[in-house]
Design an enzyme around this catalytic site. Structure first.
Site, short mmCIF file in Angstrom:
data_model
loop_
_atom_site.label_atom_id
_atom_site.label_comp_id
_atom_site.label_asym_id
_atom_site.label_seq_id
_atom_site.Cartn_x
_atom_site.Cartn_y
_atom_site.Cartn_z
N ARG A 69 0.83 -1.20 0.00
CA ARG A 69 0.00 0.00 0.00
C ARG A 69 0.87 1.26 0.00
O ARG A 69 0.55 2.25 -0.65
CB ARG A 69 -0.92 -0.01 1.22
CG ARG A 69 -1.97 -1.14 1.17
CD ARG A 69 -2.80 -1.12 2.44
NE ARG A 69 -3.82 -2.18 2.47
CZ ARG A 69 -3.64 -3.37 3.02
NH1 ARG A 69 -2.46 -3.71 3.54
NH2 ARG A 69 -4.62 -4.27 3.03
N ASN B 133 -5.40 4.44 -0.52
CA ASN B 133 -4.19 3.98 0.15
C ASN B 133 -2.95 4.76 -0.27
O ASN B 133 -2.92 5.30 -1.38
CB ASN B 133 -3.97 2.49 -0.18
CG ASN B 133 -4.77 1.59 0.74
OD1 ASN B 133 -4.82 1.84 1.95
ND2 ASN B 133 -5.38 0.56 0.18
N HIS C 3 -2.86 0.36 8.55
CA HIS C 3 -3.59 -0.49 7.61
C HIS C 3 -2.54 -0.90 6.56
O HIS C 3 -2.42 -0.32 5.51
CB HIS C 3 -4.74 0.28 6.95
CG HIS C 3 -5.44 -0.51 5.87
ND1 HIS C 3 -6.06 -1.71 6.09
CD2 HIS C 3 -5.62 -0.24 4.55
CE1 HIS C 3 -6.59 -2.16 4.97
NE2 HIS C 3 -6.33 -1.29 4.00
N1 LIG Z 1 -8.69 1.54 2.80
C1 LIG Z 1 -9.03 0.36 2.34
O1 LIG Z 1 -9.32 -0.54 3.11
C2 LIG Z 1 -9.07 0.14 0.86
C3 LIG Z 1 -8.51 1.07 0.04
N2 LIG Z 1 -8.50 0.88 -1.31
C4 LIG Z 1 -7.87 1.93 -2.10
O2 LIG Z 1 -8.87 2.71 -2.74
C5 LIG Z 1 -8.28 3.35 -3.87
C6 LIG Z 1 -9.18 3.21 -5.09
O3 LIG Z 1 -9.18 1.88 -5.51
P1 LIG Z 1 -10.06 1.46 -6.80
O4 LIG Z 1 -11.38 2.09 -6.72
O5 LIG Z 1 -9.95 -0.01 -6.91
O6 LIG Z 1 -9.23 2.14 -7.97
P2 LIG Z 1 -9.82 2.61 -9.39
O7 LIG Z 1 -8.63 2.85 -10.25
O8 LIG Z 1 -10.86 1.66 -9.84
O9 LIG Z 1 -10.53 3.99 -9.07
C7 LIG Z 1 -9.85 5.15 -8.72
C8 LIG Z 1 -10.60 6.31 -9.34
O10 LIG Z 1 -10.05 7.55 -8.83
C9 LIG Z 1 -10.21 8.49 -9.89
N3 LIG Z 1 -9.42 9.69 -9.69
C10 LIG Z 1 -8.14 9.94 -10.02
N4 LIG Z 1 -7.82 11.21 -9.72
C11 LIG Z 1 -8.92 11.78 -9.18
C12 LIG Z 1 -9.23 13.08 -8.67
N5 LIG Z 1 -8.32 14.06 -8.63
N6 LIG Z 1 -10.47 13.30 -8.20
C13 LIG Z 1 -11.40 12.35 -8.22
N7 LIG Z 1 -11.16 11.10 -8.70
C14 LIG Z 1 -9.94 10.81 -9.16
C15 LIG Z 1 -9.81 7.70 -11.13
O11 LIG Z 1 -10.24 8.34 -12.32
C16 LIG Z 1 -10.50 6.38 -10.87
O12 LIG Z 1 -11.79 6.33 -11.45
C17 LIG Z 1 -6.90 2.73 -4.02
O13 LIG Z 1 -5.92 3.60 -3.49
C18 LIG Z 1 -6.98 1.46 -3.22
O14 LIG Z 1 -5.74 1.03 -2.75
C19 LIG Z 1 -9.06 -0.22 -1.88
C20 LIG Z 1 -9.64 -1.18 -1.10
C21 LIG Z 1 -9.67 -1.10 0.34
C1 LIG Z 2 -6.76 -2.86 -0.73
C2 LIG Z 2 -6.86 -2.79 0.71
O1 LIG Z 2 -6.31 -1.90 1.34
C3 LIG Z 2 -7.60 -3.81 1.41
O2 LIG Z 2 -8.45 -4.50 0.82
O3 LIG Z 2 -7.35 -4.00 2.61
#
Ligand SMILES: NC(=O)C1=CN([C@@H]2O[C@H](COP(=O)(O)OP(=O)(O)OC[C@H]3O[C@@H](n4cnc5c(N)ncnc54)[C@H](O)[C@@H]3O)[C@@H](O)[C@H]2O)C=CC1
Ligand SMILES: CC(=O)C(=O)O
Length: 398
Positions: free
Chosen positions: A178, A210, A265
């Site tokens: 991450r 993340n 995390h």
């Molecule tokens: N905290 C947690 O437990 C979890 C965190 N994540 C994190 O969530 C994040 C997103 O993951 P996904 O949705 O799978 O990725 P994704 O690539 O499907 O979606 C990310 C989106 O953010 C958009 N984006 C980029 N710049 C932007 C801006 N300035 N303003 C608004 N939107 C913008 C992109 O166009 C894209 O549609 C990742 O960093 C991932 O690691 C994912 C799963 C669990």
């Molecule tokens: C991607 C991530 O941070 C999770 O699924 O825990």
């Protein structure tokens, strides 16, 4: 083999469903409030945070007219949620989801299925994707059991919402941690936050992208919003995963298990085993005479690796965080005062990381000073050290 990390599980009468109920009732019996008593106290906020439940005679026919605050440590923190809190709330609130990718759209879907807000606004610079997600999600509202509307919006509108959930950012590729995402996602975070400004005074920012702890730290800085109103989903998802594993092993509902993953995390996270309990009984007592294998090291490792193993097979995780983020939104909007392990500013440690906190309409109402044993404290220091290193590196690149 028996040692402190390898404990066979328990033969514990309270773990049969009926006995768990009995046990919980015994614990709760002196803390039962009628709904009316509870509502009366609720009206006299903010003092309600300090209220202690009124002892009443135990009524075995507990129905929706009664609420049973959690016993032990936290009775003073008004943990209970009631149906009346929800029915009184009008669904006029707005939740913005900044980043309408896999995770953002799944959070929106969870909010549709469990309607707690009037509107969900999707924001993403990829406007075609954003609009298509809004169209697809609005089809999911057709079943009629939801009053939540989903639509595309711009960043300025997002800043005026009750909650701004930030999922904008790249997801991990295979083999990446991450923290490897910091270079890409810090820039995205800064531009996403700058575009949303000004934020409404009472807006709560929930960081999901993340590395969530590091981005929460920077989101507090970039937004200028009070630190208590900016926090990250942190190890809530890891704790859900841990409870799921323990539930499968012990044959008890995950909701009857109190066990926290704390710290980062990420790789330095740790389980606060010393505070884990099932049905209110400390895990350490339960495991003494037990039938099921509970290997703490293996369980902690399985919990930590769960995200990677899902991502290896399907490329991303989304449903878990979808449910977790929606549940945090509910705690905020309904001022539920649930205690959740979320990433928030730790004054004594100088970083944002996950410790249990009371969540309400103002965001982090207070942190819970959980007692850790020596090993857990060392692990916590490990999380602090590695998060500070990533933050310092990120500052150099800014
Ligand atoms: N905290 C947690 O437990 C979890 C965190 N994540 C994190 O969530 C994040 C997103 O993951 P996904 O949705 O799978 O990725 P994704 O690539 O499907 O979606 C990310 C989106 O953010 C958009 N984006 C980029 N710049 C932007 C801006 N300035 N303003 C608004 N939107 C913008 C992109 O166009 C894209 O549609 C990742 O960093 C991932 O690691 C994912 C799963 C669990
Ligand atoms: C991607 C991530 O941070 C999770 O699924 O825990």
């Amino acid at each position: 083999m028996h040692n402190s990390h390898h404990v066979s599980a328990f033969r514990f009468p309270a773990l049969h469903h009926h006995d768990v109920l009995q046990h919980k009732r015994a614990l709760h019996s002196s803390f039962i409030l009628s709904q009316r008593q509870y509502d009366t106290r609720l009206r006299s906020r903010p003092e309600t945070q300090q209220l202690r439940p009124i002892p009443t005679r135990h009524n075995s026919r507990l129905g929706s007219n009664f609420c049973t605050p959690t016993p032990k440590l936290f009775t003073q923190f008004r943990l209970f949620q009631t149906a009346s809190m929800q029915s009184k709330a009008k669904l006029t609130s707005k939740i913005a989801i900044v980043g309408a990718g896999e995770v953002g759209s799944t959070i929106a879907y969870s909010l549709i299925l469990n309607p707690i807000t009037g509107d969900v606004l999707l924001i993403d610079p990829k406007t075609e994707v954003r609009d298509a997600q809004a169209q697809d999600l609005s089809d999911a509202t057709y079943h009629g059991n939801t009053s939540t509307r989903v639509r595309a919006a711009d960043s300025k509108e997002a800043g005026q919402c009750d909650i701004v959930v930030i999922t904008a950012g790249a997801a991990q590729k295979e083999g990446e941690s991450r923290t490897d995402l910091i270079g890409r996602n810090l820039k995205i975070l800064k531009s996403a936050i700058d575009e949303c400004k000004p934020f409404r005074d009472d807006a709560v920012l929930l960081i999901v992208a993340n590395p969530v702890d590091v981005l929460t730290h920077f989101a507090q800085e970039f937004s200028g919003v009070p630190k208590s109103q900016v926090f990250g989903s942190g190890t809530f998802l890891d704790s859900v995963r841990l409870r799921g594993i323990l539930a499968n092993k012990s044959g008890v509902a995950a909701s009857s298990i109190d066990a926290y993953v704390l710290g980062e995390h990420g790789d330095s996270q740790f389980v606060a085993w010393s505070q884990a309990s099932i049905g209110g009984v400390p895990l350490s007592e339960i495991v003494k005479d037990s039938e099921v294998e509970i290997n703490k090291n293996e369980i902690a490792e399985e919990t930590k690796k769960k995200a990677a193993s899902i991502m290896q097979a399907k490329g991303a995780t989304a449903y878990g965080i979808g449910g977790v983020a929606a549940s945090i939104c509910k705690s905020i909007l309904f001022d539920q005062r649930n205690i959740r392990p979320v990433s928030h500013w730790q004054e004594e440690l100088g970083v944002c990381l996950s410790m249990p906190a009371v969540i309400g309409r103002e965001g982090i109402v207070r942190t819970i000073p959980i007692r850790l044993d020596d090993e857990e404290r060392k692990n916590l220091e490990g999380s602090v050290k590695s998060l500070k290193e990533v933050i310092e590196e990120a500052k150099k690149d800014q």
